[in-house]
Enzyme design. Sequence first.
Site, PDB file in Angstrom:
ATOM      1  N   HIS A  18      48.643  12.892  47.098  1.00  0.00           N
ATOM      2  CA  HIS A  18      48.048  12.991  45.748  1.00  0.00           C
ATOM      3  C   HIS A  18      49.153  13.384  44.771  1.00  0.00           C
ATOM      4  O   HIS A  18      49.588  14.532  44.738  1.00  0.00           O
ATOM      5  CB  HIS A  18      46.927  14.047  45.726  1.00  0.00           C
ATOM      6  CG  HIS A  18      46.208  14.107  44.403  1.00  0.00           C
ATOM      7  ND1 HIS A  18      44.832  14.004  44.315  1.00  0.00           N
ATOM      8  CD2 HIS A  18      46.654  14.252  43.141  1.00  0.00           C
ATOM      9  CE1 HIS A  18      44.477  14.095  43.036  1.00  0.00           C
ATOM     10  NE2 HIS A  18      45.560  14.247  42.304  1.00  0.00           N
ATOM     11  N   HIS A  46      50.918  12.663  40.657  1.00  0.00           N
ATOM     12  CA  HIS A  46      50.963  12.061  39.319  1.00  0.00           C
ATOM     13  C   HIS A  46      52.411  11.783  38.955  1.00  0.00           C
ATOM     14  O   HIS A  46      53.207  12.705  38.830  1.00  0.00           O
ATOM     15  CB  HIS A  46      50.352  13.006  38.278  1.00  0.00           C
ATOM     16  CG  HIS A  46      48.906  13.278  38.525  1.00  0.00           C
ATOM     17  ND1 HIS A  46      47.903  12.517  37.971  1.00  0.00           N
ATOM     18  CD2 HIS A  46      48.292  14.204  39.311  1.00  0.00           C
ATOM     19  CE1 HIS A  46      46.729  12.983  38.394  1.00  0.00           C
ATOM     20  NE2 HIS A  46      46.939  14.001  39.213  1.00  0.00           N
ATOM     21  N   LEU A  47      52.750  10.508  38.812  1.00  0.00           N
ATOM     22  CA  LEU A  47      54.123  10.140  38.459  1.00  0.00           C
ATOM     23  C   LEU A  47      54.269   9.760  36.990  1.00  0.00           C
ATOM     24  O   LEU A  47      55.390   9.632  36.509  1.00  0.00           O
ATOM     25  CB  LEU A  47      54.598   8.973  39.331  1.00  0.00           C
ATOM     26  CG  LEU A  47      54.933   9.313  40.781  1.00  0.00           C
ATOM     27  CD1 LEU A  47      55.262   8.053  41.572  1.00  0.00           C
ATOM     28  CD2 LEU A  47      56.085  10.311  40.861  1.00  0.00           C
ATOM     29  N   ARG A  48      53.133   9.561  36.283  1.00  0.00           N
ATOM     30  CA  ARG A  48      53.184   9.154  34.868  1.00  0.00           C
ATOM     31  C   ARG A  48      53.935   7.833  34.718  1.00  0.00           C
ATOM     32  O   ARG A  48      53.991   7.039  35.641  1.00  0.00           O
ATOM     33  CB  ARG A  48      53.814  10.245  33.983  1.00  0.00           C
ATOM     34  CG  ARG A  48      53.308  11.671  34.234  1.00  0.00           C
ATOM     35  CD  ARG A  48      51.818  11.843  34.059  1.00  0.00           C
ATOM     36  NE  ARG A  48      51.462  13.263  34.024  1.00  0.00           N
ATOM     37  CZ  ARG A  48      50.272  13.731  34.326  1.00  0.00           C
ATOM     38  NH1 ARG A  48      49.304  12.926  34.715  1.00  0.00           N
ATOM     39  NH2 ARG A  48      50.025  15.018  34.253  1.00  0.00           N
ATOM     40  N   ASN A  52      45.710   7.700  36.510  1.00  0.00           N
ATOM     41  CA  ASN A  52      45.200   8.155  35.198  1.00  0.00           C
ATOM     42  C   ASN A  52      46.268   8.093  34.111  1.00  0.00           C
ATOM     43  O   ASN A  52      46.598   9.061  33.462  1.00  0.00           O
ATOM     44  CB  ASN A  52      44.584   9.568  35.286  1.00  0.00           C
ATOM     45  CG  ASN A  52      45.574  10.642  35.727  1.00  0.00           C
ATOM     46  OD1 ASN A  52      46.528  10.372  36.455  1.00  0.00           O
ATOM     47  ND2 ASN A  52      45.342  11.874  35.291  1.00  0.00           N
ATOM     48  N   LYS A  54      40.209   5.699  42.805  1.00  0.00           N
ATOM     49  CA  LYS A  54      40.024   7.084  42.379  1.00  0.00           C
ATOM     50  C   LYS A  54      38.816   7.226  41.471  1.00  0.00           C
ATOM     51  O   LYS A  54      38.685   6.518  40.475  1.00  0.00           O
ATOM     52  CB  LYS A  54      41.281   7.560  41.633  1.00  0.00           C
ATOM     53  CG  LYS A  54      41.213   8.981  41.094  1.00  0.00           C
ATOM     54  CD  LYS A  54      41.369  10.035  42.176  1.00  0.00           C
ATOM     55  CE  LYS A  54      41.080  11.456  41.679  1.00  0.00           C
ATOM     56  NZ  LYS A  54      42.236  12.108  41.096  1.00  0.00           N
ATOM     57  N   HIS A  68      37.718  13.144  42.457  1.00  0.00           N
ATOM     58  CA  HIS A  68      37.898  14.375  41.678  1.00  0.00           C
ATOM     59  C   HIS A  68      36.520  15.031  41.643  1.00  0.00           C
ATOM     60  O   HIS A  68      35.636  14.577  40.925  1.00  0.00           O
ATOM     61  CB  HIS A  68      38.413  14.088  40.264  1.00  0.00           C
ATOM     62  CG  HIS A  68      38.662  15.349  39.486  1.00  0.00           C
ATOM     63  ND1 HIS A  68      39.918  15.815  39.190  1.00  0.00           N
ATOM     64  CD2 HIS A  68      37.796  16.287  39.015  1.00  0.00           C
ATOM     65  CE1 HIS A  68      39.815  16.978  38.556  1.00  0.00           C
ATOM     66  NE2 HIS A  68      38.544  17.279  38.430  1.00  0.00           N
ATOM     67  N   HIS A 123      42.211  17.593  46.173  1.00  0.00           N
ATOM     68  CA  HIS A 123      42.587  18.953  45.736  1.00  0.00           C
ATOM     69  C   HIS A 123      41.409  19.926  45.797  1.00  0.00           C
ATOM     70  O   HIS A 123      40.972  20.449  44.782  1.00  0.00           O
ATOM     71  CB  HIS A 123      43.230  18.951  44.339  1.00  0.00           C
ATOM     72  CG  HIS A 123      42.573  18.053  43.309  1.00  0.00           C
ATOM     73  ND1 HIS A 123      41.224  18.082  43.020  1.00  0.00           N
ATOM     74  CD2 HIS A 123      43.099  17.111  42.504  1.00  0.00           C
ATOM     75  CE1 HIS A 123      40.957  17.197  42.086  1.00  0.00           C
ATOM     76  NE2 HIS A 123      42.076  16.592  41.762  1.00  0.00           N
ATOM     77  N   LEU A 174      43.274  21.578  36.954  1.00  0.00           N
ATOM     78  CA  LEU A 174      41.872  21.290  37.267  1.00  0.00           C
ATOM     79  C   LEU A 174      41.801  20.580  38.609  1.00  0.00           C
ATOM     80  O   LEU A 174      42.579  19.655  38.831  1.00  0.00           O
ATOM     81  CB  LEU A 174      41.244  20.413  36.172  1.00  0.00           C
ATOM     82  CG  LEU A 174      40.992  21.151  34.849  1.00  0.00           C
ATOM     83  CD1 LEU A 174      40.590  20.173  33.765  1.00  0.00           C
ATOM     84  CD2 LEU A 174      39.900  22.215  35.021  1.00  0.00           C
ATOM     85  N   ASP A 209      49.286  17.174  44.104  1.00  0.00           N
ATOM     86  CA  ASP A 209      48.740  17.098  42.750  1.00  0.00           C
ATOM     87  C   ASP A 209      49.775  17.547  41.721  1.00  0.00           C
ATOM     88  O   ASP A 209      49.409  18.099  40.680  1.00  0.00           O
ATOM     89  CB  ASP A 209      47.444  17.901  42.618  1.00  0.00           C
ATOM     90  CG  ASP A 209      46.635  17.482  41.390  1.00  0.00           C
ATOM     91  OD1 ASP A 209      46.928  16.416  40.822  1.00  0.00           O
ATOM     92  OD2 ASP A 209      45.731  18.229  40.996  1.00  0.00           O
ATOM     93  N   HIS A 239      53.407  17.879  32.640  1.00  0.00           N
ATOM     94  CA  HIS A 239      53.159  17.768  31.196  1.00  0.00           C
ATOM     95  C   HIS A 239      54.355  18.438  30.524  1.00  0.00           C
ATOM     96  O   HIS A 239      54.850  19.450  31.020  1.00  0.00           O
ATOM     97  CB  HIS A 239      51.892  18.525  30.787  1.00  0.00           C
ATOM     98  CG  HIS A 239      50.629  17.939  31.328  1.00  0.00           C
ATOM     99  ND1 HIS A 239      49.946  16.920  30.714  1.00  0.00           N
ATOM    100  CD2 HIS A 239      49.928  18.245  32.445  1.00  0.00           C
ATOM    101  CE1 HIS A 239      48.870  16.609  31.428  1.00  0.00           C
ATOM    102  NE2 HIS A 239      48.830  17.400  32.492  1.00  0.00           N
ATOM    103  N   ALA A 260      46.003  20.560  31.410  1.00  0.00           N
ATOM    104  CA  ALA A 260      45.809  20.984  32.809  1.00  0.00           C
ATOM    105  C   ALA A 260      46.800  20.266  33.697  1.00  0.00           C
ATOM    106  O   ALA A 260      46.971  19.053  33.585  1.00  0.00           O
ATOM    107  CB  ALA A 260      44.388  20.660  33.248  1.00  0.00           C
TER     108      ALA A 260
HETATM  109  O1  DOR Z   1      45.262  19.683  36.575  1.00  0.00           O
HETATM  110  C1  DOR Z   1      45.126  18.465  36.626  1.00  0.00           C
HETATM  111  N1  DOR Z   1      46.031  17.628  36.076  1.00  0.00           N
HETATM  112  N2  DOR Z   1      44.053  17.966  37.229  1.00  0.00           N
HETATM  113  C2  DOR Z   1      43.773  16.660  37.209  1.00  0.00           C
HETATM  114  O2  DOR Z   1      42.780  16.283  37.750  1.00  0.00           O
HETATM  115  C3  DOR Z   1      44.631  15.720  36.457  1.00  0.00           C
HETATM  116  C4  DOR Z   1      45.990  16.231  36.332  1.00  0.00           C
HETATM  117  C5  DOR Z   1      46.806  15.477  35.317  1.00  0.00           C
HETATM  118  O3  DOR Z   1      46.788  14.250  35.330  1.00  0.00           O
HETATM  119  O4  DOR Z   1      47.502  16.126  34.535  1.00  0.00           O
HETATM  120 ZN    ZN Z   2      45.513  14.945  40.371  1.00  0.00          ZN
END
Ligand code: DOR
Ligand code: ZN
Length: 344
Positions: free
Chosen positions: A12, A14-16, A40, A98, A135, A173, A218, A246, A250, A262
Amino acid sequence: MRITLTRPDDWHLHLRDGAMLRAVLPHSARQFARAIVMPNLRPPVTTVAAAADYRARILAALPDGARFEPLMTLYLTDDTSAGEIRRAAGSGFVKAVKLYPAGATTNSAAGVTDLAQCGAALAEMEKTGMPLLVHGEVTDPAVDLFDRERVFIETVLRPLLERHPGLRVVFEHITTQEAAEFVASAGDDVGATITAHHLLYNRNAIFAGGVRPHYYCLPVLKRERHRAALLRAATSGNPRFFLGTDSAPHARRAKEAACGCAGCFTALSALESYAEAFEQAGALDRLEAFASFNGADFYRLPRNEGSVTLEKETWTLPESVPCADGGELAPLRAGEPVPWKFLG
Ligand code: DOR
Ligand code: ZN
């Protein structure tokens, strides 16, 4: 002291995209052979064609010589068709779909408003064995933030599995004792990822001496009894619990704000943090299965070849790493000592 593990995967991540992708990808590619990449983005990755393009951008952003396989996911919407699921299953590179309940978290506005709308897509996922990554939080603002996962289990997840008994599900998560117990008592087709930060911290970390936005993610960190239950689950030897960081970067200015985003950016010390948690539980001997075997087995993918080594040696996380446009990213535990070191 050193420990050596079969090369692990992150189930799990997030690479953006764009400059942020280029800033964060090397850290995950250094430690992990493969990762399940969250969809996302803005706009979200809702089609196999978009996932193919995103995958190509990730591969192009890899540092020279890095070996890393992005495992792609589709973002489920009310309109995802059975045909798109069939194409995903046939693609070879889309490994999961997802579910973001609309409004649950970062870039979830296009998520599912009503799972009942998704019957055809879910039926196709049952047929093809394509896992649904969940999620697991309700979005009803009347439900206390700390109860949203527990309420989701009874009001959404259990009914979903009753309607689709053949659906393969990863409860992503997990943050509560109730979720750990739900997964432990479910069948072979229900697994869960657990982050290192939910194994190491309880909700006090968000408020230690003042508000600490880098610990806000989150589902939010929960009270100590939940952290303890997650650690027991991760170290239990049950193969349906596996590693998913996860890591969710940011920019610092987006975290340290009146309304901070988050997500915890943990990729700099991912495996080290899991080693720390497993060591605290006296279960370092169970880390390899959790990090390197269980996820691959659940996804029906081959286990990796090769190995990585960690040493019990304290090092200090940097205060930040540079990212796009002169901005910076603060890792979780910035400037703090970490007792395990990844050697490669
Ligand atoms: O804390 C989080 N950040 N929870 C998520 O479900 C998404 C993630 C994000 O993409 O920043
Ligand atoms: Zn996530």
